[in-house]
Design an enzyme around this catalytic site. Sequence first.
Site, PDB file in Angstrom:
ATOM      1  CB  CYS A 198      40.809  64.302  38.544  1.00 34.08           C
ATOM      2  SG  CYS A 198      40.783  65.799  39.526  1.00 34.08           S
ATOM      3  CB  CYS A 232      40.497  64.307  42.374  1.00 34.97           C
ATOM      4  SG  CYS A 232      39.421  65.155  41.217  1.00 34.97           S
TER       5      CYS A 232
END
Lengths: 285, 103
Positions: B31, B28
Site C-alpha cells: 500500500c 501494509c
Amino acid sequence: MRSFVNKLADHRDFKFEHEVKLCCPPEYIDKQLRHITRGSKKSEDAKVLQAGDVAMLKLESDMKKFNSPCVPITVDSGLFDEEFEQKLIGRKTGEEFTAEVNGKKVKVTVISAKRYIYPQPDDEMVRKYVADKDDMKDISTVQQYIDRVKSDYIKEQKTDAIFGLVNDLIEYVLTHSDWEFDDEELEKVYNDMLADMHSWLKEEMGLTFEEMSDDEIMAQTGAENKEQLLEMMRADSEQAIASAIFAHTCTDGKKPEEIDINEIYDIDWKFLQDYAEENIKFIEE
Amino acid sequence: MITYATDENYNELTAEGVVLVDFFGEHCGPCKMLAKSLEELDDEFPFLNIVKVDTDKCPEQTGKFKISGIPDLYFYKDGKVLFHQPGMVDAEEIRSKLAEILY
C-alpha cells in the site's frame, strides 16, 4: 509424470547482451524529490504552454474524444493523445487554433492553464519526510536522499536485468526443446488451473466465470473472451509441465517420469538466476 | 487531489467525475508503494480525484465492498464503478486505465 522431453535445449546456448549499463535518469531523481516538496508546491497561471502544464481546453470537431467544451489535459504526459499534446507546446492562454488529428481538423481554444512550482528541497524537508519511514532512518540530508534514490534505482535495474534474462532463458529452452505431453496430465493441470481461477474470481472479485461478460473477462485477464482465455490456459498448462521438467532436470537431476505432478508448482529457478548473475557485467554510468 | 474518506462521506466523494479509490492499510507495505505512485499521479494530473480509504478506519465501506486484500483500487465515473483492480499494480497500468476512463 508421463510427459517427457525428447531433446532438452541447453540454456547456455542462448545468446544475450552480457554488458548492461546502469544509470539513474535525472528526471527520476526529480520525481522522487517531489515527494519531499509536494506539500509546499504552488500553482501559477501559465501564459505560454510548456510540458507539465495543466491546460483546460475547448475542443471542437466531429470526433467524440476531440469534442468537449472543457477538457483538462496535462501537456506532454501522453495521457490524452501524445501527438496532439505536442501541438499544444508554445500556445498561449486564450489562443484559438486549428490542429490536425488523424487527418481531421480540430478547433482548439486554450481556456486556461496552470503550472505547478515545487520548491528546492532542503535538509529539514528531508528529515520531516523520512521521519515515519523505517527504511530511511539513516538519511538526514538532501544529498543522502539522492544517493539512496540512485542506489535503489540501480539495484532495481540489476534485478530487472537478471529476471529478464531468466525469463528469456526459460523461453529459449521451452521453445527449442522437443516436448511430448501426456493428454491425461495436461487435462489434470488444466483443470487445476481452471479451479484456481474460479476460486480467485469468487473470493477476490465476487464473480462467477459463467456469468462474466467479455468486457469483464478482458478487464480481469486480458483475454478477449472466454474461449480465448481457455485456449490461453491450455497453453499455460503445457508451459507449466515443460518448465517443471526443465527445472527439475537441471536442479536435482530428476528424469521427467520421476517428477510428481504436484511438483510442477514447486520450481526453483535459482540455478538460472546464478547463471544470469555470473554472466551479466554491470557497468554503472 | 488526494482526499481521505470516512464511512460517512464516501458516497459524496465518489459521486461525481472520475475518481480513483484506494482501499489501503497503514501497515501494509505494498500500500505504501502504491501510495507513492498515486502521489506521482496526483502531481501530474491534479484534476484527478484520488480517494484513499483506510480499511481500519472505514469498516462500513470495507465491509460493503468485501475487501479481502489490500491495496484494492476502484475506478469510478460519475458514481459508478467502471473497473476494479485488486492487489498491487504499477503506475503505468493505472495510467492506461485512467486514460480510457477520463477521455
